[in-house]
Design a protein around this motif. Structure first.
Motif, PDB file in Angstrom:
ATOM      1  N   LEU A 182       0.902  -1.236   0.107  1.00  0.00           N
ATOM      2  CA  LEU A 182       0.102  -0.010  -0.197  1.00  0.00           C
ATOM      3  C   LEU A 182       0.770   1.154   0.029  1.00  0.00           C
ATOM      4  O   LEU A 182       0.592   2.308  -0.649  1.00  0.00           O
ATOM      5  CB  LEU A 182      -0.876   0.034   1.214  1.00  0.00           C
ATOM      6  CG  LEU A 182      -2.046  -1.005   1.199  1.00  0.00           C
ATOM      7  CD1 LEU A 182      -2.779  -1.045   2.444  1.00  0.00           C
ATOM      8  CD2 LEU A 182      -3.077  -0.860  -0.016  1.00  0.00           C
ATOM      9  N   PHE A 183       1.840   1.284   0.860  1.00  0.00           N
ATOM     10  CA  PHE A 183       2.894   2.475   0.706  1.00  0.00           C
ATOM     11  C   PHE A 183       3.313   2.648  -0.663  1.00  0.00           C
ATOM     12  O   PHE A 183       3.478   3.734  -1.125  1.00  0.00           O
ATOM     13  CB  PHE A 183       3.968   1.950   1.668  1.00  0.00           C
ATOM     14  CG  PHE A 183       3.666   2.694   3.236  1.00  0.00           C
ATOM     15  CD1 PHE A 183       3.026   3.737   3.289  1.00  0.00           C
ATOM     16  CD2 PHE A 183       4.157   1.908   4.375  1.00  0.00           C
ATOM     17  CE1 PHE A 183       2.836   3.939   4.820  1.00  0.00           C
ATOM     18  CE2 PHE A 183       4.098   2.376   5.439  1.00  0.00           C
ATOM     19  CZ  PHE A 183       3.168   3.499   5.785  1.00  0.00           C
ATOM     20  N   ASP A 184       3.816   1.489  -1.258  1.00  0.00           N
ATOM     21  CA  ASP A 184       4.398   1.529  -2.376  1.00  0.00           C
ATOM     22  C   ASP A 184       3.734   1.990  -3.700  1.00  0.00           C
ATOM     23  O   ASP A 184       3.997   2.965  -4.413  1.00  0.00           O
ATOM     24  CB  ASP A 184       5.020   0.253  -2.788  1.00  0.00           C
ATOM     25  CG  ASP A 184       6.322  -0.031  -2.019  1.00  0.00           C
ATOM     26  OD1 ASP A 184       6.831   0.583  -1.228  1.00  0.00           O
ATOM     27  OD2 ASP A 184       6.657  -1.355  -1.939  1.00  0.00           O
ATOM     28  N   ASP A 185       2.563   1.369  -3.555  1.00  0.00           N
ATOM     29  CA  ASP A 185       1.319   1.601  -4.608  1.00  0.00           C
ATOM     30  C   ASP A 185       0.974   3.158  -4.797  1.00  0.00           C
ATOM     31  O   ASP A 185       0.185   3.679  -5.488  1.00  0.00           O
ATOM     32  CB  ASP A 185       0.283   0.709  -4.722  1.00  0.00           C
ATOM     33  CG  ASP A 185       0.952  -0.855  -5.172  1.00  0.00           C
ATOM     34  OD1 ASP A 185       2.076  -0.815  -5.721  1.00  0.00           O
ATOM     35  OD2 ASP A 185       0.042  -1.861  -4.893  1.00  0.00           O
ATOM     36  N   THR A 186       0.864   3.587  -3.325  1.00  0.00           N
ATOM     37  CA  THR A 186       0.602   4.996  -3.170  1.00  0.00           C
ATOM     38  C   THR A 186       1.531   6.102  -3.393  1.00  0.00           C
ATOM     39  O   THR A 186       1.442   7.377  -2.977  1.00  0.00           O
ATOM     40  CB  THR A 186      -0.500   5.230  -1.845  1.00  0.00           C
ATOM     41  OG1 THR A 186       0.384   4.922  -0.700  1.00  0.00           O
ATOM     42  CG2 THR A 186      -1.533   4.466  -2.160  1.00  0.00           C
ATOM     43  N   ASP A 187       2.817   5.708  -3.529  1.00  0.00           N
ATOM     44  CA  ASP A 187       4.060   6.602  -3.626  1.00  0.00           C
ATOM     45  C   ASP A 187       4.049   7.065  -2.021  1.00  0.00           C
ATOM     46  O   ASP A 187       4.352   8.589  -2.226  1.00  0.00           O
ATOM     47  CB  ASP A 187       3.865   7.762  -4.706  1.00  0.00           C
ATOM     48  CG  ASP A 187       3.922   6.994  -6.136  1.00  0.00           C
ATOM     49  OD1 ASP A 187       4.623   5.921  -6.303  1.00  0.00           O
ATOM     50  OD2 ASP A 187       3.036   7.278  -7.064  1.00  0.00           O
ATOM     51  N   SER A 188       4.084   6.514  -1.333  1.00  0.00           N
ATOM     52  CA  SER A 188       3.983   6.987   0.354  1.00  0.00           C
ATOM     53  C   SER A 188       5.339   7.419   0.751  1.00  0.00           C
ATOM     54  O   SER A 188       5.510   7.995   1.686  1.00  0.00           O
ATOM     55  CB  SER A 188       3.191   6.382   1.288  1.00  0.00           C
ATOM     56  OG  SER A 188       1.892   6.346   0.904  1.00  0.00           O
ATOM     57  N   GLY A 189       6.290   6.618  -0.002  1.00  0.00           N
ATOM     58  CA  GLY A 189       7.778   6.950   0.477  1.00  0.00           C
ATOM     59  C   GLY A 189       8.047   6.541   1.719  1.00  0.00           C
ATOM     60  O   GLY A 189       8.742   7.002   2.500  1.00  0.00           O
ATOM     61  N   ARG A 190       7.286   5.304   2.289  1.00  0.00           N
ATOM     62  CA  ARG A 190       7.658   4.922   3.668  1.00  0.00           C
ATOM     63  C   ARG A 190       7.955   3.452   3.761  1.00  0.00           C
ATOM     64  O   ARG A 190       7.887   2.789   2.854  1.00  0.00           O
ATOM     65  CB  ARG A 190       6.344   4.872   4.325  1.00  0.00           C
ATOM     66  CG  ARG A 190       5.737   6.368   4.478  1.00  0.00           C
ATOM     67  CD  ARG A 190       6.487   7.159   5.524  1.00  0.00           C
ATOM     68  NE  ARG A 190       5.799   8.487   5.675  1.00  0.00           N
ATOM     69  CZ  ARG A 190       5.987   9.322   6.729  1.00  0.00           C
ATOM     70  NH1 ARG A 190       7.045   8.825   7.700  1.00  0.00           N
ATOM     71  NH2 ARG A 190       5.347  10.289   6.880  1.00  0.00           N
ATOM     72  N   ASP A 191       8.771   3.313   4.657  1.00  0.00           N
ATOM     73  CA  ASP A 191       9.325   1.668   4.951  1.00  0.00           C
ATOM     74  C   ASP A 191       8.783   1.041   6.211  1.00  0.00           C
ATOM     75  O   ASP A 191       9.170   1.684   7.304  1.00  0.00           O
ATOM     76  CB  ASP A 191      10.881   1.737   5.016  1.00  0.00           C
ATOM     77  CG  ASP A 191      11.448   0.194   5.162  1.00  0.00           C
ATOM     78  OD1 ASP A 191      10.786  -0.545   5.831  1.00  0.00           O
ATOM     79  OD2 ASP A 191      12.477  -0.066   4.615  1.00  0.00           O
ATOM     80  N   ILE A 192       7.703   0.029   6.057  1.00  0.00           N
ATOM     81  CA  ILE A 192       7.003  -0.289   7.272  1.00  0.00           C
ATOM     82  C   ILE A 192       7.669  -0.728   8.278  1.00  0.00           C
ATOM     83  O   ILE A 192       7.673  -0.539   9.701  1.00  0.00           O
ATOM     84  CB  ILE A 192       5.748  -1.079   6.853  1.00  0.00           C
ATOM     85  CG1 ILE A 192       4.769  -1.441   7.928  1.00  0.00           C
ATOM     86  CG2 ILE A 192       6.216  -2.337   6.165  1.00  0.00           C
ATOM     87  CD1 ILE A 192       4.101  -0.300   8.431  1.00  0.00           C
ATOM     88  N   GLU A 193       9.072  -1.556   8.012  1.00  0.00           N
ATOM     89  CA  GLU A 193       9.716  -2.160   9.148  1.00  0.00           C
ATOM     90  C   GLU A 193      10.573  -0.990   9.776  1.00  0.00           C
ATOM     91  O   GLU A 193      10.774  -1.268  10.843  1.00  0.00           O
ATOM     92  CB  GLU A 193      10.764  -3.118   8.377  1.00  0.00           C
ATOM     93  CG  GLU A 193      10.137  -4.339   7.598  1.00  0.00           C
ATOM     94  CD  GLU A 193       9.839  -5.672   8.634  1.00  0.00           C
ATOM     95  OE1 GLU A 193      10.059  -5.183   9.680  1.00  0.00           O
ATOM     96  OE2 GLU A 193       9.476  -6.570   8.131  1.00  0.00           O
ATOM     97  N   ALA A 194      11.034  -0.189   9.008  1.00  0.00           N
ATOM     98  CA  ALA A 194      11.811   0.989   9.653  1.00  0.00           C
ATOM     99  C   ALA A 194      10.941   1.855  10.697  1.00  0.00           C
ATOM    100  O   ALA A 194      11.351   1.996  11.778  1.00  0.00           O
ATOM    101  CB  ALA A 194      12.434   1.682   8.586  1.00  0.00           C
TER     102      ALA A 194
END
Length: 542
Positions: free
Chosen positions: A474-486
């Motif tokens: 979801l982060f990647d497909d919406t260009d949110s620029g986030r890393d869930i693990e981090a």
């Protein structure tokens, strides 16, 4: 070619085209100003908006003056059974009789106008039922929150279809244009054919389960039962028809591995433990009569008509009764995973919303129902429950309270909040979307529940297997620029928005039509099918 030759060639062609195109403008104007058109116009003020719109695009011209048009419409209405609707609701035979009465010797303009409007009303009703369902889901499920977004009917195209007697084409154009709906229609036709051929045998009750390796007369019936639905493609050879076959053919009474594999496939499709053992639950699923399976397909076609309209290219679909989540990604790929949904007495609702943000390392404020029915009884038995579960006691304004000073028999207006961490009921991330039921998607420390075939164990929210992978997509497909693990490793409890919302639908299906055309029948965990079926079969008042 000279000018005269051109005219000689073109005039007959143009005349032919005009004849094929239908009545000339003058003829249409004449029809629109005919006594019957005037009688229809006089009655339209009492008609609904759709009926008025239909006649407006026709310039008030009658639609049902030709007996062949009425007969073609009546024939088309009989095909609605293929969509799980009841053709008799629309009274096709009464339409033909009504035309004869209105246009017969005793007919008059008033009767003809009433018939024309009635036939058009039946047409619009049938189209509306095909397009968005016969029933209003809010009459069946008071918690229903999914708007029905079917597009408006194209009245101009519908008028042309009536004039050309293309009713089945008009029906096809308003059906939900999604593969699951067509697969359900195909499955309905298949099971109705099974019913016409006599259905399937019923396995007798027995104390001992049938197991692979058994030699038993009931195995023959089990083979026949699975062969009827195509689960078992090869039956044992008929030794009477092929002399000598008894030496080469397997004993049909033997529960061999081929039959066990077919049973396991059946069990997986019915959300049973796929162990190949025909115990009480598997036998009960095998013994559901074909007419009940037909009804189950019909009511899920109705559910499909409620939902399958205006779906975006990318969205998340939660299949409640199937315990599955599907994320239809913008690139056309589909990510799927197992889920845990609400218990029968704490149902996961049907709704449509948008995923807007995540909560990483969430705390959990225990909802009132769970507090009252689950947590308070545990605390009353052992106050140590609070420390083991890392639950903090808070005042209504959020101030910490001493658990020893609370009267747990009458705790009053308190809040209980579980701290973030591995034991938290929401796990490491909660996926949020606006709704009135306060439900959401989330992680869970109870990963073992995903191994179960039937997974109605939650208090209404949806636990997702592989939720971190899902969140990162979801982060990647919406260009949110986030890393869930981090974000999780940072250890902070925080809300993280998506750059753009992702549409979400929670829906309840008890039949799933797979891409291979096979139907999977699910247990009706929330006991919703019976009420829907009764409403669907209630006679229609036109």
């Amino acid at each position: 070619m000279n000018a005269r030759t051109c005219r000689t060639f073109l005039v007959p062609v143009l005349l032919t085209l005009l004849m094929l195109a239908g009545p000339a403008v003058g003829q249409e104007e004449e029809a629109a100003t005919s006594p019957l058109a005037a009688a229809i116009t006089a009655r339209l003020a009492e008609a609904g908006d759709e009926l008025q719109a239909f006649y407006a695009v026709r310039g008030q011209r009658p639609a049902w003056e030709d007996s062949r048009t009425v007969a073609a419409f009546a024939a088309a209405l009989h095909t609605l059974g293929g969509d799980g609707l009841t053709p008799g609701d629309y009274r096709p035979d009464a339409l033909v009789a009504g035309y004869r009465q209105a246009h017969g010797e005793e007919g008059d303009l008033e009767r003809q106008a009433r018939f024309d409007l009635h036939a058009s009303r039946v047409l619009l009703t049938a189209l509306r039922h095909l397009q968005r369902g016969k029933l209003d889901p809010r009459d069946i499920d008071p918690d229903w929150e999914i708007p029905i977004v079917a597009p408006a009917l194209d009245m101009a195209a519908l008028s042309r279809a009536v004039d050309a007697q293309r009713f089945e084409q008009a029906f096809a154009e308003v059906r939900p244009a999604y593969a699951p709906y067509e697969r359900l229609r195909t499955g309905l036709a298949r099971y109705r054919n099974i019913e016409r051929l006599g259905g399937w045998p019923r396995l007798p009750a027995r104390e001992r389960a049938l197991r692979p390796g058994d030699l038993d007369d009931d195995v023959v019936m089990l083979r026949e039962r699975l062969a009827v639905i195509g689960e078992l493609e090869v039956m044992a050879a008929a030794t009477a028809a092929f002399p000598g076959a008894e030496r080469a053919a397997p004993d049909p009474r033997r529960y061999d591995e081929g039959l066990a594999a077919a049973v396991r496939r059946f069990q997986r499709r019915h959300l049973l433990e796929a162990d190949g053992i025909v115990g009480a639950r598997t036998r009960a699923a095998l013994n559901v009569p074909v007419d009940e399976r037909i009804d189950q397909i019909r009511l899920n076609l109705e559910r499909a008509r409620w939902l399958l309209h205006g779906l975006p290219d990318a969205f998340v679909l939660v299949d409640i009764a199937g315990y599955q989540i599907s994320y239809f990604r913008p690139d056309g790929e589909i990510w799927r995973s197992r889920i845990v949904v609400g218990r029968p007495y704490r149902r996961t609702p049907s709704l449509r919303s948008e995923i807007t943000h995540f909560t990483v390392n969430p705390t959990w404020t225990i909802p009132p129902t769970i507090l009252r029915e689950d947590v308070l009884p545990a605390i009353r038995q052992d106050l140590g429950y609070l420390w083991r579960e890392r639950i903090q006691v808070l005042s209504p304004s959020g101030e910490p309270l001493d658990p020893w000073e609370v009267d747990w028999e009458r705790p009053g207006n308190i809040m209980l909040r579980q701290a973030a961490g591995p034991q938290n009921a929401l796990g490491r991330v909660a996926i949020r979307f606006p709704n009135d039921h306060l439900v959401y998607l989330h992680d869970t420390p109870a990963q073992g529940l995903f191994a179960r075939e039937q997974r109605a164990f939650s208090s209404g929210c949806i636990r997702v297997q592989g939720v971190l992978e899902f969140a990162q997509l979801l982060f990647d497909d919406t260009d949110s620029g986030r890393d869930i693990e981090a974000l999780i490793d940072a250890g902070q409890t925080r809300n993280v928005p998506l750059a753009e919302p992702v549409p979400l639908i929670l829906h309840y299906w008890t039949v799933h039509a797979g891409a291979d055309g096979e139907l999977a029948f699910r247990p009706d965990i929330y006991q919703r099918d019976e009420a829907l079926l009764q409403a669907l079969d209630r006679p229609l008042v036109l």
